[in-house]
Scaffold this motif. Structure first.
Motif, PDB file in Angstrom:
ATOM      1  N   TYR A   1      61.043  11.462  21.145  1.00 32.79           N
ATOM      2  CA  TYR A   1      61.067  10.022  20.883  1.00 32.79           C
ATOM      3  C   TYR A   1      60.438   9.258  22.054  1.00 32.79           C
ATOM      4  CZ  TYR A   1      62.985   5.572  19.179  1.00 32.79           C
ATOM      5  OH  TYR A   1      63.136   4.299  18.703  1.00 32.79           O
ATOM      6  N   ALA A   2      60.751   9.682  23.290  1.00 29.54           N
ATOM      7  CA  ALA A   2      60.188   9.023  24.470  1.00 29.54           C
ATOM      8  C   ALA A   2      58.683   9.236  24.552  1.00 29.54           C
ATOM      9  CB  ALA A   2      60.867   9.549  25.728  1.00 29.54           C
ATOM     10  N   ALA A   3      58.211  10.445  24.229  1.00 29.94           N
ATOM     11  CA  ALA A   3      56.774  10.724  24.278  1.00 29.94           C
ATOM     12  C   ALA A   3      56.016   9.868  23.263  1.00 29.94           C
ATOM     13  CB  ALA A   3      56.529  12.203  24.011  1.00 29.94           C
ATOM     14  N   LEU A   4      56.554   9.762  22.055  1.00 29.48           N
ATOM     15  CA  LEU A   4      55.920   8.919  21.038  1.00 29.48           C
ATOM     16  C   LEU A   4      55.900   7.453  21.479  1.00 29.48           C
ATOM     17  CD1 LEU A   4      54.767   8.469  18.185  1.00 29.48           C
ATOM     18  CD2 LEU A   4      57.134   8.244  17.367  1.00 29.48           C
ATOM     19  N   GLY A   5      57.006   6.981  22.022  1.00 33.00           N
ATOM     20  CA  GLY A   5      57.075   5.596  22.478  1.00 33.00           C
ATOM     21  C   GLY A   5      56.079   5.296  23.580  1.00 33.00           C
ATOM     22  N   SER A   6      55.921   6.214  24.542  1.00 37.35           N
ATOM     23  CA  SER A   6      54.977   5.997  25.642  1.00 37.35           C
ATOM     24  C   SER A   6      53.548   5.923  25.137  1.00 37.35           C
ATOM     25  CB  SER A   6      55.116   7.123  26.677  1.00 37.35           C
ATOM     26  OG  SER A   6      56.420   7.147  27.211  1.00 37.35           O
ATOM     27  N   PHE A   7      53.199   6.829  24.208  1.00 34.73           N
ATOM     28  CA  PHE A   7      51.837   6.835  23.665  1.00 34.73           C
ATOM     29  C   PHE A   7      51.520   5.539  22.940  1.00 34.73           C
ATOM     30  CE2 PHE A   7      49.109   7.604  19.958  1.00 34.73           C
ATOM     31  CZ  PHE A   7      47.944   8.003  20.591  1.00 34.73           C
TER      32      PHE A   7
ATOM     33  N   THR B   1      52.966   2.620  23.271  1.00 37.98           N
ATOM     34  CA  THR B   1      52.980   1.471  24.180  1.00 37.98           C
ATOM     35  C   THR B   1      51.657   1.338  24.920  1.00 37.98           C
ATOM     36  OG1 THR B   1      55.376   1.661  24.474  1.00 37.98           O
ATOM     37  CG2 THR B   1      54.163   0.422  26.141  1.00 37.98           C
ATOM     38  N   VAL B   2      51.145   2.448  25.429  1.00 40.61           N
ATOM     39  CA  VAL B   2      49.845   2.418  26.112  1.00 40.61           C
ATOM     40  C   VAL B   2      48.747   1.983  25.152  1.00 40.61           C
ATOM     41  CG1 VAL B   2      48.104   3.823  27.255  1.00 40.61           C
ATOM     42  CG2 VAL B   2      50.514   4.128  27.831  1.00 40.61           C
ATOM     43  N   LEU B   3      48.772   2.491  23.949  1.00 40.71           N
ATOM     44  CA  LEU B   3      47.746   2.158  22.961  1.00 40.71           C
ATOM     45  C   LEU B   3      47.753   0.660  22.639  1.00 40.71           C
ATOM     46  CD1 LEU B   3      45.589   3.341  21.016  1.00 40.71           C
ATOM     47  CD2 LEU B   3      47.407   3.530  19.305  1.00 40.71           C
ATOM     48  N   LEU B   4      48.942   0.096  22.434  1.00 44.59           N
ATOM     49  CA  LEU B   4      49.040  -1.316  22.045  1.00 44.59           C
ATOM     50  C   LEU B   4      48.884  -2.269  23.234  1.00 44.59           C
ATOM     51  CD1 LEU B   4      52.067  -1.040  19.582  1.00 44.59           C
ATOM     52  CD2 LEU B   4      49.677  -1.438  18.960  1.00 44.59           C
ATOM     53  N   GLY B   5      49.284  -1.839  24.426  1.00 42.73           N
ATOM     54  CA  GLY B   5      49.323  -2.761  25.560  1.00 42.73           C
ATOM     55  C   GLY B   5      48.185  -2.651  26.554  1.00 42.73           C
ATOM     56  N   LYS B   6      47.226  -1.760  26.328  1.00 41.81           N
ATOM     57  CA  LYS B   6      46.139  -1.556  27.279  1.00 41.81           C
ATOM     58  C   LYS B   6      45.373  -2.845  27.620  1.00 41.81           C
ATOM     59  CE  LYS B   6      42.260   1.515  28.249  1.00 41.81           C
ATOM     60  NZ  LYS B   6      41.425   2.624  27.734  1.00 41.81           N
ATOM     61  N   PRO B   7      45.103  -3.756  26.660  1.00 37.68           N
ATOM     62  CA  PRO B   7      44.370  -4.990  27.014  1.00 37.68           C
ATOM     63  C   PRO B   7      45.074  -5.856  28.062  1.00 37.68           C
ATOM     64  CG  PRO B   7      44.395  -4.683  24.636  1.00 37.68           C
ATOM     65  CD  PRO B   7      45.328  -3.664  25.207  1.00 37.68           C
TER      66      PRO B   7
ATOM     67  N   ILE C   1      57.333   4.071  30.782  1.00 34.81           N
ATOM     68  CA  ILE C   1      56.114   3.377  30.355  1.00 34.81           C
ATOM     69  C   ILE C   1      56.448   2.324  29.312  1.00 34.81           C
ATOM     70  CG2 ILE C   1      53.912   3.672  29.145  1.00 34.81           C
ATOM     71  CD1 ILE C   1      53.592   6.330  30.534  1.00 34.81           C
ATOM     72  N   VAL C   2      57.363   2.642  28.414  1.00 30.04           N
ATOM     73  CA  VAL C   2      57.732   1.690  27.362  1.00 30.04           C
ATOM     74  C   VAL C   2      58.430   0.480  27.967  1.00 30.04           C
ATOM     75  CG1 VAL C   2      59.054   1.367  25.240  1.00 30.04           C
ATOM     76  CG2 VAL C   2      57.937   3.548  25.682  1.00 30.04           C
ATOM     77  N   THR C   3      59.400   0.733  28.836  1.00 31.60           N
ATOM     78  CA  THR C   3      60.218  -0.368  29.349  1.00 31.60           C
ATOM     79  C   THR C   3      59.520  -1.179  30.444  1.00 31.60           C
ATOM     80  OG1 THR C   3      61.261   1.158  30.918  1.00 31.60           O
ATOM     81  CG2 THR C   3      62.361   0.840  28.800  1.00 31.60           C
ATOM     82  N   GLN C   4      58.573  -0.568  31.128  1.00 32.98           N
ATOM     83  CA  GLN C   4      57.949  -1.235  32.276  1.00 32.98           C
ATOM     84  C   GLN C   4      56.466  -1.522  32.071  1.00 32.98           C
ATOM     85  OE1 GLN C   4      59.710  -2.192  34.974  1.00 32.98           O
ATOM     86  NE2 GLN C   4      61.570  -1.365  34.051  1.00 32.98           N
TER      87      GLN C   4
END
Length: 560
Positions: free
Chosen positions: A184-190, A192-198, A311-314
């Motif tokens: 679940y954490a691995a999916l969330g990190s991926f 989050t990076v994909l959506l928040g990179k900009p 990565i998700v929380t920060q």
């Protein structure tokens, strides 16, 4: 001015690590290492108490399930004791973190200020380097860097300790729950990076846009009199609103990205509350686990998932942090050895007995047009020179070139060192400080008595300014307290006290009367100072031994 944009590269991170090594070897390195070691010790304490808390919570809930009043009271008291001890450790952890952050920020900011002011780096950045808002990078970005870096390092260490501490607890409850947490954490990190990179680029831009807006507001405050007299409010209002619209538009894009990211992260965090129950509750229903295990699994799952989900929380903090790293890397490259050195064909040599220009040609850095052409003039000690040029740019170039601040051109300048040659610009510069600090040289170290300073001020008819200042040792806003003429007289007072061999004056008659100028030049002559004046056609040539005329095309001629 367009911001110098620097990407985060391996070299950037290497310089960052080198900075940490330098901190450890610095004069504050011992204190920093001690505080960091204390933080590690407190982290162990926090994680040990968290694990203990999960077991106490399990037995506390099991006592409630079994309606065991004595067990309930026993574990309730232990619960309170664990909470009290956790509070004590957490408070000292936060205190130690802030102390270490302050030590680091003070050290790093002091180094940046020294490099900014050494070798006229501030001038080079302003005049030649396309770097936006170095002042904000030194003050705000360094503060954010030190606080956030320390926070991230401790978060990472805490996450590591948490994984070690709770993996065994989680596995003992249910291996399936452990696998679910990691996946679940691995999916969330991926995601989050994909959506928040900009956000990384947007946060970088926002810092500069905020600084640009703030600098224009500061300009209004510092030039309030001139703006009111010239009625420039409309243009300044337009510029301020334009910068406000620019930063608002960029922040609107940040909000949109945060909205899309929030849809995922909010749902992600809500699911954390129910996933442990979905896995462990069937075990309780089947009789394979106690009721308190459900509460323990929720605590362990939350801690473990929090460790895996940094990565998700920060991510929003990470994106802003990455922008700050890039901005400070750009500042370091511009100030330090990474910067491309300025090339100049103008050679400056030390000669204590004269100021001389040898085949000196100065050009406009923008158009390349000659301002001064092949100038060859020597001003030995005791000789006084007036330079007249209808082209203001030519006089400015000559003044700045003599001070070593003009690179466009070629030729040679011979001049004394900075102690023996002083410059008086057209608009005097009065830095913050006391009247004593204004009129005495920077290296005076108290060598000038009050009687000497006061006599000098009286000779220049500056007693009214002294009265308004409230004495020699009171800090004032000199630009507001003194007239332009008084400011120029204070600049002369500093020259007379310093007694350099040579003085170069830039249009002194524009702030002072002819009578005042005659008296001041007489005082320079009495003290044996040689002066070179960049003046106007109506200046009195009788106070000079020679007049140098520079025409519009840069050619020149001398008159005795």
């Amino acid at each position: 001015m367009i911001a110098l944009r620097t990407t985060i590269s391996r070299a950037t991170w290497k310089r960052f690590l080198d900075m940490l090594v330098m901190l450890g070897r610095s004069e504050v390195g011992g204190k920093a290492k001690l505080l960091f070691a204390l933080l590690i010790l407190l982290l162990f304490g926090i994680n040990g108490l968290n694990v203990l808390n999960s077991y106490v919570g399990r037995d506390f809930m099991t006592a409630i399930e079994n309606k065991n009043m004595s067990g309930f009271m026993h574990f309730a008291l232990i619960y309170v004791g664990v909470f009290a001890l956790s509070t004590l450790v957490a408070v000292y952890f936060r205190y130690s973190e802030e102390r270490l952050g302050l030590v680091w920020r003070n050290w790093l900011t002091a180094r940046a200020v020294e490099r900014y002011l050494d070798d006229r780096t501030y001038f080079r950045l302003h005049d030649t380097v396309d770097l936006a808002n170095p002042d904000q990078r030194i003050s705000e970005d360094i503060r954010y860097l030190t606080a956030t870096t320390l926070s991230f390092v401790l978060l990472l260490l805490n996450a590591t300790f948490t994984v070690i501490a709770f993996s065994g607890v989680m596995w003992s409850i249910s291996p399936l729950l452990f696998v679910v947490a990691v996946s679940y954490a691995a999916l969330g990190s991926f995601m989050t990076v994909l959506l928040g990179k900009p956000l990384i680029r947007l946060n970088y831009d926002q810092l500069d846009k905020e600084a640009n807006f703030r600098s224009r507001l500061i300009h209004v405050r510092e030039n309030a009199d001139s703006i009111a007299l010239l009625r420039r409010e409309a243009r300044l209002k337009f510029q301020l609103l334009e910068r406000l619209a620019d930063l608002t538009a960029n922040y609107q894009r940040i909000i949109l990205v945060n909205r899309n990211l929030g849809f995922f992260t909010t749902g992600y965090n809500y699911m954390i509350q129910i996933i442990p129950a979905l896995v462990v509750a069937p075990l309780f229903i089947k009789g394979d686990a106690q009721f308190g295990v459900i509460a323990q699994s929720a605590i362990a799952f939350a801690h473990l998932l929090g460790a895996f989900s940094l990565i998700v929380t920060q991510f929003q903090s990470i994106s802003a942090y990455t922008a700050v790293i890039a901005r400070l890397a750009g500042l370091r490259e511009a100030m330090g050895d990474d910067a491309t050195p300025r090339t100049s064909n103008i050679e400056i040599r030390n000669d204590g007995d004269r100021v001389a220009f040898d085949a000196l040609t100065l050009r406009s850095p923008r158009s390349g047009r000659d301002l001064v052409t092949a100038l060859s003039v020597s001003v030995p000690r005791g000789k006084r020179l007036l330079i007249i040029a209808p082209n203001e740019s030519a006089k400015t170039a000559l003044f700045r070139a003599t001070a070593g601040l003009w690179d466009a051109g070629e030729g040679r300048i011979l001049r004394p060192n900075d102690r023996a040659l002083m410059f008086l610009p057209e608009r005097p510069y009065l830095p913050p400080g006391t009247l004593r600090q204004l009129v005495t040289p920077s290296d005076a170290n108290g060598s000038f008595t009050d009687e000497r300073i006061l006599a000098n001020l009286r000779a220049l008819k500056l007693e009214p300014a002294l009265v308004r200042a409230g004495g020699l040792d009171v800090e004032r806003n000199w630009n507001e307290l003194l007239s332009l003429g008084e400011q120029q007289l204070l600049a002369f007072a500093r020259v007379i006290l310093a007694e350099p061999a040579f003085v170069m004056l830039d249009h002194p008659t524009r702030a002072l009367s002819e009578c005042q100028i005659d008296e001041l030049l007489g005082m320079l002559r009495e003290r044996g100072m040689t002066y070179i004046t960049l003046g106007d056609e109506d200046d009195d040539p009788g106070a000079y031994d020679e007049v140098l005329l520079v025409d519009q095309d840069g050619t020149w001629s001398g008159q005795t």
